[in-house]
Design a protein around this motif. Structure first.
Motif, PDB file in Angstrom:
ATOM      1  N   SER A  42       0.808  -1.101   0.037  1.00 26.50           N
ATOM      2  CA  SER A  42      -0.025  -0.029   0.133  1.00 26.50           C
ATOM      3  C   SER A  42       0.630   1.320  -0.004  1.00 26.50           C
ATOM      4  CB  SER A  42      -1.004  -0.068   1.307  1.00 26.50           C
ATOM      5  OG  SER A  42      -0.040   0.106   2.473  1.00 26.50           O
ATOM      6  N   GLY A  43       2.186   1.079   0.234  1.00 27.30           N
ATOM      7  CA  GLY A  43       2.942   2.307   0.419  1.00 27.30           C
ATOM      8  C   GLY A  43       4.444   1.783   0.073  1.00 27.30           C
ATOM      9  N   ARG A  44       5.480   2.559  -0.236  1.00 20.75           N
ATOM     10  CA  ARG A  44       6.687   2.076  -0.476  1.00 20.75           C
ATOM     11  C   ARG A  44       7.384   1.372   0.638  1.00 20.75           C
ATOM     12  NH1 ARG A  44       9.185   5.006  -4.498  1.00 20.75           N
ATOM     13  NH2 ARG A  44       7.977   6.603  -5.482  1.00 20.75           N
ATOM     14  N   ARG A  45       7.958   0.312   0.143  1.00 22.45           N
ATOM     15  CA  ARG A  45       8.805  -0.664   0.982  1.00 22.45           C
ATOM     16  C   ARG A  45      10.198  -0.662   0.841  1.00 22.45           C
ATOM     17  NH1 ARG A  45       4.712  -6.127   1.297  1.00 22.45           N
ATOM     18  NH2 ARG A  45       3.087  -5.046   1.938  1.00 22.45           N
ATOM     19  N   PRO A  46      10.897  -0.095   1.777  1.00 17.84           N
ATOM     20  CA  PRO A  46      12.420  -0.138   1.387  1.00 17.84           C
ATOM     21  C   PRO A  46      12.993  -1.460   1.508  1.00 17.84           C
ATOM     22  CG  PRO A  46      11.867   1.391   3.131  1.00 17.84           C
ATOM     23  CD  PRO A  46      10.533   0.749   2.931  1.00 17.84           C
ATOM     24  N   VAL A  47      13.999  -1.664   0.679  1.00 12.56           N
ATOM     25  CA  VAL A  47      14.526  -2.962   0.579  1.00 12.56           C
ATOM     26  C   VAL A  47      16.003  -2.858   1.398  1.00 12.56           C
ATOM     27  CG1 VAL A  47      15.947  -4.824  -0.918  1.00 12.56           C
ATOM     28  CG2 VAL A  47      14.039  -3.536  -1.611  1.00 12.56           C
ATOM     29  N   GLU A  48      15.950  -3.373   2.542  1.00 12.49           N
ATOM     30  CA  GLU A  48      17.104  -3.258   3.782  1.00 12.49           C
ATOM     31  C   GLU A  48      18.278  -3.602   3.100  1.00 12.49           C
ATOM     32  OE1 GLU A  48      18.135  -4.862   8.429  1.00 12.49           O
ATOM     33  OE2 GLU A  48      16.298  -5.709   7.174  1.00 12.49           O
ATOM     34  N   SER A  49      18.684  -4.491   2.216  1.00  8.61           N
ATOM     35  CA  SER A  49      19.985  -4.655   1.874  1.00  8.61           C
ATOM     36  C   SER A  49      20.485  -4.179   0.831  1.00  8.61           C
ATOM     37  CB  SER A  49      20.151  -6.261   1.391  1.00  8.61           C
ATOM     38  OG  SER A  49      19.153  -6.541   0.413  1.00  8.61           O
ATOM     39  N   MET A  50      19.480  -2.969   0.069  1.00  7.87           N
ATOM     40  CA  MET A  50      19.721  -2.310  -0.940  1.00  7.87           C
ATOM     41  C   MET A  50      19.434  -0.877  -0.795  1.00  7.87           C
ATOM     42  SD  MET A  50      18.623  -4.741  -4.209  1.00  7.87           S
ATOM     43  CE  MET A  50      19.219  -3.470  -5.336  1.00  7.87           C
ATOM     44  N   PRO A  51      20.148  -0.068   0.295  1.00  6.07           N
ATOM     45  CA  PRO A  51      19.710   1.166   0.616  1.00  6.07           C
ATOM     46  C   PRO A  51      19.239   2.103  -0.560  1.00  6.07           C
ATOM     47  CG  PRO A  51      21.435   0.381   2.007  1.00  6.07           C
ATOM     48  CD  PRO A  51      21.429  -0.457   1.064  1.00  6.07           C
ATOM     49  N   GLY A  52      18.233   2.749  -0.432  1.00  6.42           N
ATOM     50  CA  GLY A  52      17.679   3.612  -1.652  1.00  6.42           C
ATOM     51  C   GLY A  52      16.856   3.102  -2.582  1.00  6.42           C
ATOM     52  N   VAL A  53      16.616   1.738  -2.496  1.00  7.77           N
ATOM     53  CA  VAL A  53      15.781   0.893  -3.639  1.00  7.77           C
ATOM     54  C   VAL A  53      14.623   0.504  -2.739  1.00  7.77           C
ATOM     55  CG1 VAL A  53      15.601  -1.387  -4.647  1.00  7.77           C
ATOM     56  CG2 VAL A  53      17.761   0.028  -4.894  1.00  7.77           C
ATOM     57  N   GLU A  54      13.414   0.530  -3.430  1.00  5.94           N
ATOM     58  CA  GLU A  54      12.293   0.354  -2.466  1.00  5.94           C
ATOM     59  C   GLU A  54      11.442  -0.324  -3.554  1.00  5.94           C
ATOM     60  OE1 GLU A  54      11.152   4.482  -0.527  1.00  5.94           O
ATOM     61  OE2 GLU A  54      11.154   4.661  -2.635  1.00  5.94           O
ATOM     62  N   ARG A  55      10.417  -1.342  -2.882  1.00  9.06           N
ATOM     63  CA  ARG A  55       9.354  -1.949  -3.732  1.00  9.06           C
ATOM     64  C   ARG A  55       8.314  -0.910  -3.471  1.00  9.06           C
ATOM     65  NH1 ARG A  55       7.895  -7.974  -1.607  1.00  9.06           N
ATOM     66  NH2 ARG A  55       9.801  -9.104  -1.619  1.00  9.06           N
ATOM     67  N   ILE A  56       7.693  -0.605  -4.823  1.00 11.09           N
ATOM     68  CA  ILE A  56       6.588   0.390  -4.670  1.00 11.09           C
ATOM     69  C   ILE A  56       5.232  -0.376  -5.105  1.00 11.09           C
ATOM     70  CG2 ILE A  56       8.203   2.083  -5.433  1.00 11.09           C
ATOM     71  CD1 ILE A  56       7.120   2.062  -8.269  1.00 11.09           C
ATOM     72  N   PRO A  57       4.116   0.268  -4.691  1.00  8.12           N
ATOM     73  CA  PRO A  57       2.714  -0.186  -4.975  1.00  8.12           C
ATOM     74  C   PRO A  57       2.557   0.112  -6.351  1.00  8.12           C
ATOM     75  CG  PRO A  57       2.506   1.886  -3.586  1.00  8.12           C
ATOM     76  CD  PRO A  57       4.095   1.330  -3.738  1.00  8.12           C
ATOM     77  N   LEU A  58       1.545  -0.596  -7.021  1.00 10.02           N
ATOM     78  CA  LEU A  58       1.100  -0.250  -8.236  1.00 10.02           C
ATOM     79  C   LEU A  58       0.293   1.413  -8.531  1.00 10.02           C
ATOM     80  CD1 LEU A  58      -0.938  -3.409  -9.762  1.00 10.02           C
ATOM     81  CD2 LEU A  58       0.754  -2.197 -10.941  1.00 10.02           C
ATOM     82  N   SER A  59      -0.242   1.772  -7.187  1.00 10.46           N
ATOM     83  CA  SER A  59      -0.625   3.146  -7.236  1.00 10.46           C
ATOM     84  C   SER A  59       0.332   4.128  -7.577  1.00 10.46           C
ATOM     85  CB  SER A  59      -1.287   3.228  -5.924  1.00 10.46           C
ATOM     86  OG  SER A  59      -0.515   3.107  -4.956  1.00 10.46           O
ATOM     87  N   MET A  60       1.851   3.834  -7.184  1.00 10.73           N
ATOM     88  CA  MET A  60       2.911   4.867  -7.495  1.00 10.73           C
ATOM     89  C   MET A  60       3.841   4.775  -8.434  1.00 10.73           C
ATOM     90  SD  MET A  60       4.086   5.277  -3.546  1.00 10.73           S
ATOM     91  CE  MET A  60       3.290   6.018  -2.272  1.00 10.73           C
ATOM     92  N   VAL A  61       3.178   3.739  -9.494  1.00  7.97           N
ATOM     93  CA  VAL A  61       4.207   3.461 -10.628  1.00  7.97           C
ATOM     94  C   VAL A  61       4.496   4.471 -11.575  1.00  7.97           C
ATOM     95  CG1 VAL A  61       4.069   2.127 -12.868  1.00  7.97           C
ATOM     96  CG2 VAL A  61       3.823   0.894 -10.547  1.00  7.97           C
ATOM     97  N   GLU A  62       3.237   5.153 -11.635  1.00  5.87           N
ATOM     98  CA  GLU A  62       3.257   6.650 -12.746  1.00  5.87           C
ATOM     99  C   GLU A  62       4.229   7.594 -12.107  1.00  5.87           C
ATOM    100  OE1 GLU A  62      -0.521   7.615 -15.116  1.00  5.87           O
ATOM    101  OE2 GLU A  62      -1.373   6.677 -13.435  1.00  5.87           O
ATOM    102  N   GLU A  63       3.954   7.855 -10.831  1.00  2.00           N
ATOM    103  CA  GLU A  63       5.106   8.732 -10.129  1.00  2.00           C
ATOM    104  C   GLU A  63       6.441   8.518 -10.296  1.00  2.00           C
ATOM    105  OE1 GLU A  63       6.193   9.377  -5.333  1.00  2.00           O
ATOM    106  OE2 GLU A  63       3.964   9.250  -6.009  1.00  2.00           O
ATOM    107  N   GLU A  64       6.890   7.050 -10.242  1.00  3.56           N
ATOM    108  CA  GLU A  64       7.942   6.574 -10.271  1.00  3.56           C
ATOM    109  C   GLU A  64       8.555   6.822 -11.860  1.00  3.56           C
ATOM    110  OE1 GLU A  64      11.543   4.511  -8.410  1.00  3.56           O
ATOM    111  OE2 GLU A  64       9.925   5.680  -7.654  1.00  3.56           O
TER     112      GLU A  64
END
Length: 322
Positions: A42-64
């Motif tokens: 439902s929101g951005r999920r940081p990837v702990e082992s890759m600082p600065g990289v996130e899983r993003i929800p479908l709702s934020m794909v256009e923003e990305e």
């Protein structure tokens, strides 16, 4: 005393001269940025082992996509994390799947951005392997049937390039045949033709939710001792219709990047993998390395080896520097 007549340092004495005679260059147009899209988030999920990289929800794909386009990066590589998985990965091509939905969102508005889709089943299977299991390995031919359907699904949704990454024998032929049969002849194939069974993928598996069980991937990904074998793999994929060749990982396999470019003269993509990114980030966080300088040096080494384009998690940061 005899002084040198030839002085290579003459051409190093200032930045303008160094730039003028530079043999390799890195441009923002060389970069491809991977994006992880989490159907259940439902929101951005940081990837702990890759600082600065996130899983993003479908709702934020256009923003990305807008953020990537604004930096002048020409392409994104999409990876999907589905809300549910199964034993065969067939949910990867079911109507309305996470990547199909993401492509349509990005394509809903005309953007100056190429969409590349990873075509593999490891994110979609419950066991984390790249296709249905048969004994103690992946069933090659059963996998071909599935990934061909996946590629058609993504191409119909609007993907510009499909990128099969499972290292299945005949994967390019299976996809090219199915694309052409369905009137999708203009969809390009970027093949992971030389993908090694590397220890450098750990952080990616966290990001993509694709950790495997039962056995490792050495029965279908390449042995790190081999480069002649990579040339055979590349030759086969080109013969089957691959338009662009990927070498993965990049940094430890620059000799393979060089050989592919020199022997075949095709467009080559170097995939600077998650382990390369994570090591630099970890060392920089301790003050041991200058992150931007090291990242630039790494990416330039890939261009110098012959890569035409680089898939990298540093893309957004490096684009701002460039």
């Amino acid at each position: 005393m005899s002084y040198p007549v030839t002085r290579p340092r003459r051409l190093r004495r200032n930045r303008l001269l160094r730039d003028l005679v530079g043999e390799a260059s890195l441009d923002v147009k060389d970069l491809i940025y991977p994006i992880f899209i989490d159907e259940a988030a439902s929101g951005r999920r940081p990837v702990e082992s890759m600082p600065g990289v996130e899983r993003i929800p479908l709702s934020m794909v256009e923003e990305e996509a807008d953020a990537v386009e604004a930096l002048g990066i020409p392409a994104v590589l999409l990876f999907g994390i589905p809300a549910r998985k199964d034993e065969t990965g067939c949910c990867a091509y079911q109507e309305g799947n996470v990547i199909e939905s993401a492509i349509k969102k990005i394509k809903a508005r005309r953007r100056n951005l190429l969409i590349i889709t990873d075509v593999c089943l490891c994110e979609y299977t419950t066991h984390g392997h790249c296709g249905p299991i048969k004994g103690d390995t992946v069933d090659n031919d059963a996998t071909l049937d599935i990934i061909a359907k996946v590629a058609v699904n993504y191409a119909r949704a609007g993907a510009d390039i499909v990128a099969p990454s499972g290292m299945m024998d005949g994967m390019v032929h299976a996809i090219r045949s199915e694309l052409d049969f369905n009137g999708l002849k203009d969809t390009a194939i970027m093949s992971y033709a030389a993908k090694y069974a590397s220890a450098m993928y750990g952080p990616f598996r966290e990001a993509a939710g694709s950790g495997y069980t039962g056995f490792d991937r050495s029965s279908y990904q390449m042995d790190s001792r081999n480069s002649d074998e990579a040339m055979r793999e590349v030759a086969l994929d080109i013969e089957e219709g691959a338009d662009i060749i990927i070498v993965k990982p990049a940094l430890s396999y620059l000799d393979v990047v060089y050989r592919v470019k020199k022997e075949f003269g095709v467009p080559v993509a170097a995939y600077s993998v998650s382990g390369e990114y994570a090591m630099v980030k970890a060392a920089a966080s301790r003050g041991w390395l200058d992150e931007k300088k090291v990242a630039l040096e790494m990416l330039l080494s890939m261009k110098r080896a012959g890569a035409d384009m680089i898939i990298t998690y540093f893309a957004k940061d490096i684009a701002q520097t460039l």
